[in-house]
Enzyme design. Structure first.
Site, PDB file in Angstrom:
ATOM      1  N   THR A 119       0.870  -1.194   0.000  1.00 30.41           N
ATOM      2  CA  THR A 119       0.000   0.000   0.000  1.00 30.41           C
ATOM      3  C   THR A 119       0.903   1.238   0.000  1.00 30.41           C
ATOM      4  O   THR A 119       1.334   1.663  -1.064  1.00 30.41           O
ATOM      5  CB  THR A 119      -0.955   0.010   1.219  1.00 30.41           C
TER       6      THR A 119
ATOM      7  N   THR B 288       1.454  -6.972  13.218  1.00 29.72           N
ATOM      8  CA  THR B 288       1.391  -5.526  13.095  1.00 29.72           C
ATOM      9  C   THR B 288       1.352  -5.072  11.650  1.00 29.72           C
ATOM     10  O   THR B 288       1.661  -3.936  11.372  1.00 29.72           O
ATOM     11  CB  THR B 288       2.619  -4.892  13.757  1.00 29.72           C
TER      12      THR B 288
END
Lengths: 404, 404
Positions: free
Chosen positions: B153, B190
């Site tokens: 991303t 995470t």
């Protein structure tokens, strides 16, 4: 620069308090960097100090002195914090107190030292001691505004406020000044602030009043989560109004209310002048099982760099607010109970985006200089509010430039 | 951009795993945004997921599916996180799994969904479902590098690593990919990371191995303290090497060591590619009374905006490091026991600046791209290490631009 602060109006003198501000050339030339606040004999003192394990020598000394005697003078220098300076730092702070005590003909314990500035270097004791006579000579009951400027470091505006109240049929004044704009996080005192009043009080009652208001004022602000080694909040009560503050009753109620107003104004001024701040943000968390739980959620939102950069961008990026709530260190809860409001716009409830929410509403709530975020946890009756600023390029510039 | 990463070399196939990456037009056109990872029947799966209270629907579903069946396929989309989408989000994630299951002729529980991107908006189920046949058809054992790009991303580089080991007289391969560069803080998984191996293992043993390595790898990194709603780390074991992993013995030892290497490389790559990162920083805290205490000190340093901006400025501003140590949530200690090192230079001991320290030394320690800070608490034998990045203008630019 400071969000919503127009400049400091004239601060009201407090009977029995005189302030002198001079240029001592402590770290830079031509800068007011030494303030001495004197108070009449019989003045009571109260204080809260940083909770840092590395509390600086002046903090340790001020705390010790306050335990031994009622204060007669406060000596405050900027430039160097006299922190992480070990035994030498204690000696240096004591020497500054001694210089004031010698001139005032009082005991060294009656003088409290305060320092702010660069950590890890000695204060120039000689230059400070040399400037003490001038600072004492400059003492004036009208000296509050100059002192407010004299304690500034990275602050862009001086911070102060005066409030008067009627109690016991007489007028009482409370005037305070504060400094601080970075390394700000509530852990008892979080900056330097000096408040004086002409109410009469025993030290223990005064301390109780200070403790009562600090939780919702100085301990409810955060700029970057960092607690300084030096921060302190001092309250002096000269007794010159002849109004006696006792630990309950109408005088207590009126005084505490006014003191809270003073401390809230000073604390919020620190946030408004937070390093690089372009927004003043109130984060209110209600419906918690305890105030601590609400505070944990509010702090997690207030300290999230992703939330803070979104605030800077005026971007109602509520996903980041949810993410912060989601990782706050609290007991599990059903997220369908949670309601999130941006200003007056409800953005999240029943576990999903509120069907009535539009991005336009959120954008409007985040457009101004003052932003209000509310979270209801739907678990109980407790609540907590914190005040913070955003994270801007300017914050990085101020703190990411090599020390100058 | 990423600190010390040269580009991704060719990743090694894992027997029994095939990956297909396509452009599904999920949020932007002409972008690889959908990855399907298929594995042979009999593959065991293990995973750790975000601890966020707002764990997204795909996380909830992946967790549930993994509890019900061994995985046959993983479907991963970027663009939208399908988080804070409530019941509708669960239905949407299930529809994506069902589309894969229908084509593979397996049960919906054998498909695990993963999403990353904007929070609070629905995923375009139709476009994803339409692209499933192409993603399945593109499946190739050589598809790891494309998949590493397909899950990106805000990442600036694809992240992946392969390690081979010899165990039980045979060669075993472990290959993994990861994405993530902001909203990174250890709280179980995470980010998104997918690791596969051809070792044979029961799910419980595989989960134990994953749990063993995650504390010192994925849970030892932090960029900005923010935990995402969607993050997940999955480990697949196809068994195709015919090497059996049991819960102890030489195969276990060799495998766990290699798996830790894979996870450490992937986790550190995420920090090196942290949003706006210009430095890769290792913070090692030793001499604690417990690992938790060391971790609390390391985290407080790693997350301090004042420390992070000083790192960005290559400014060895150790006063800020002391201030962070001083406010870390640990039991009181005598600060004269504490030793602080910047690289090889001792800056603080015996309660004050080390007399041998010079600013020049500190500047040298902070000049490079990789910075090493060590703190010894002088209380015990425990230790902890975290890896982080600095706080730059670029971090503010990336996160302080209105969502685009």
């Amino acid at each position: 620069m400071a969000v919503g602060i127009k400049g400091l109006s004239s601060l009201r003198p407090v009977h029995g308090v005189r302030l002198g501000t001079v240029m001592a050339g402590i770290r830079k030339a031509d800068r007011r960097d030494l303030v001495i606040i004197q108070c009449d004999e019989g003045t009571a003192g109260a204080a809260v100090f940083t909770q840092s394990q590395f509390a600086a020598p002046p903090v340790l000394l001020a705390k010790a002195h306050l335990g031994l005697a009622a204060p007669r003078a406060l000596i405050i220098n900027t430039g160097y914090a006299n922190a992480a300076t070990g035994e030498q730092g204690l000696e240096d702070a004591r020497a500054c107190c001694q210089a004031v005590a010698s001139h005032l003909n009082c005991a060294v314990e009656e003088v409290l030292p305060f320092s702010t500035g660069v950590i890890g270097e000695r204060i120039p004791v000689d230059r400070i001691v040399s400037a003490v006579p001038a600072a004492l000579a400059a003492a004036s009951a009208e000296g509050w505004n100059e002192a407010a400027s004299g304690i500034m470091t990275t602050d862009t505006v001086p911070k102060g406020v005066s409030v008067t109240l009627t109690a016991g049929g007489r007028e009482v004044t409370i005037t305070g000044i504060a400094k601080g704009s970075g390394m700000i996080h509530p852990n008892m005192a979080t900056m330097l602030s000096f408040v004086a009043t002409d109410v009469a009080a025993e030290a223990a009652v005064l301390q109780a009043a200070l403790k009562r208001v600090v939780a919702t004022t100085f301990n409810a602000i955060t700029v970057d989560g960092d607690t300084s080694t030096n921060d302190a909040l001092v309250l002096l009560a000269t007794g010159r109004s002849d109004v006696l503050l006792e630990s309950s009753g109408p005088v207590w109620d009126a005084f505490v209310e006014a003191l809270e107003r003073v401390c809230r104004t000073l604390a919020q001024a620190i946030v408004r002048d937070g390093e690089g701040a372009t927004k003043f943000v109130e984060i209110q968390v209600t419906g918690g099982r305890s105030a601590e739980e609400c505070r944990a959620v509010a702090d997690t939102i207030a300290l999230s760099p992703l939330v803070k950069t979104a605030l800077f961008a005026s971007d109602p990026n509520w996903g980041r607010i949810l993410a912060a709530i989601g990782r706050a260190p609290i007991a599990p809860l059903d997220t369908r109970d949670i309601v999130v409001m941006l200003g007056d716009a409800c953005v999240f409830r029943n576990g999903a985006v509120d069907p009535g929410y539009s991005e336009e509403w959120g954008r409007r709530a985040f457009a101004g200089e003052e932003i209000h975020i509310r979270v209801d946890l739907g678990q109980g009756d407790a609540s907590a509010t914190v005040f913070t600023s955003d994270l801007s390029y300017e914050y990085v510039r101020i703190n990411g430039s090599y020390r100058t």
